[in-house]
Write an enzyme that holds these catalytic residues in place. Structure first.
Site, short mmCIF file in Angstrom:
data_model
loop_
_atom_site.label_atom_id
_atom_site.label_comp_id
_atom_site.label_asym_id
_atom_site.label_seq_id
_atom_site.Cartn_x
_atom_site.Cartn_y
_atom_site.Cartn_z
N SER A 198 0.86 -1.18 0.00
CA SER A 198 0.00 0.00 0.00
C SER A 198 0.89 1.23 0.00
O SER A 198 2.06 1.15 0.42
CB SER A 198 -0.89 0.00 1.25
OG SER A 198 -1.51 1.26 1.45
N TYR A 224 -3.06 -1.20 10.33
CA TYR A 224 -2.95 -1.39 8.87
C TYR A 224 -1.60 -0.85 8.37
O TYR A 224 -0.89 -1.54 7.62
CB TYR A 224 -4.10 -0.68 8.17
CG TYR A 224 -4.13 -0.88 6.68
CD1 TYR A 224 -4.74 -1.99 6.12
CD2 TYR A 224 -3.55 0.06 5.82
CE1 TYR A 224 -4.77 -2.18 4.74
CE2 TYR A 224 -3.58 -0.11 4.45
CZ TYR A 224 -4.19 -1.23 3.91
OH TYR A 224 -4.21 -1.41 2.54
#
Length: 270
Positions: A155, A168
């Site tokens: 990401s 996350y």
């Protein structure tokens, strides 16, 4: 495109979390280039069946495999089933991931462990089994220049801090170093390991960020390209990284983010 020109013809690809979103887009893109795709899912068999149906309707092939990548026994079973069905594995796309958001001081241990367990430990478990198979088989001339390829789905948040999403962001920072370390360790065996770092992609996981015109316009302030990404954008990147076109590419994160990492907040302050 004729069969002989397909970049991944006859290669076997496991795509984790392939029942929707980025995973579904990647699975379909790999299949379109000739890969036999194992469509992994954890819960929604109906959505996974839809993805496999689209693959087969387009002339591709594959099968469904239910497995929770955070559970070692499930991962071992998935690789055993794949090797039993197709004989080997050539490509692993470590895509399965989730969010469980909270302000840091309110985040529970369960929220932390769940996200780390799927997003990071799940990638470790799958990559470990893939590497074992790549080492067993080695390079097959005419099939691929590499003994095997792993694509870790990371990401932009392996770089960009993300308040309210500490679990996350930590998982994706961990994915980055996991990817680089195993890329370094196994490059001498012609095993390639890279990551894709998506930015804002139109998927269910970030539905709230694009569901209304107001939310969409707010999101675009973070994207110099002024459009949200699509799963197909990530799929094309995965095809390239898995193919011999990227044979000398190892240990990188390829960001597919429309320029989100270009610090768009400085667009008008140069």
């Amino acid at each position: 495109m004729t069969t002989k020109n397909k970049k991944l013809q006859g290669q076997v690809a496991i795509v984790t979390g392939a029942s929707s979103g980025i995973g579904a887009g990647v699975a379909k893109a790999l299949a379109a280039e000739g890969a036999l795709v194992v469509v992994n899912y954890a819960s929604s068999v109906e959505k996974a069946e839809e993805v496999l149906h689209e693959i087969k309707q387009a002339g591709g092939d594959g099968f469904l495999c239910k497995a929770d990548v955070g559970k070692e026994a499930d991962v071992l079973d998935m690789f055993r089933e794949t090797i039993s069905h197709y004989g080997t594995v050539d490509i692993l796309v470590n895509n399965a991931g989730l969010q469980s958001d909270a302000k840091f001081h309110e985040m529970s241990v369960e929220q932390w462990n769940r996200v780390i367990g799927i997003n990071l430990t799940g990638q470790f478990l799958c990559a470990r089994e893939a590497i074992k198979e790549f080492m067993r088989r080695g390079v097959v001339p005419g099939r691929s220049a590499s003994a095997g390829k792993i694509i870790c789905m990371s990401s932009v948040h392996e770089v960009i801090p993300w308040a309210g999403h500490a679990n996350y962001a930590a998982s994706k920072g961990g994915v980055m170093m996991l990817m680089k370390t195993i890329a370094q360790e196994y490059a001498p065996l012609k095993i390639r390991v890279n990551s894709i770092g998506p930015g804002a992609i139109r998927t269910p996981i970030n539905y709230a960020a694009w569901q209304t015109p107001q939310a969409y316009q707010q999101l675009l302030k973070l994207i110099p390209a002024k459009r949200i990404g699509e799963a197909e954008d990530v799929g094309r990147a995965a095809v390239w990284l898995a193919s011999d076109d990227a044979e000398y590419v190892n240990g990188i994160t390829l960001f597919v983010d429309g320029g989100m990492l270009l610090y768009p907040g400085f667009e008008d302050n140069g």
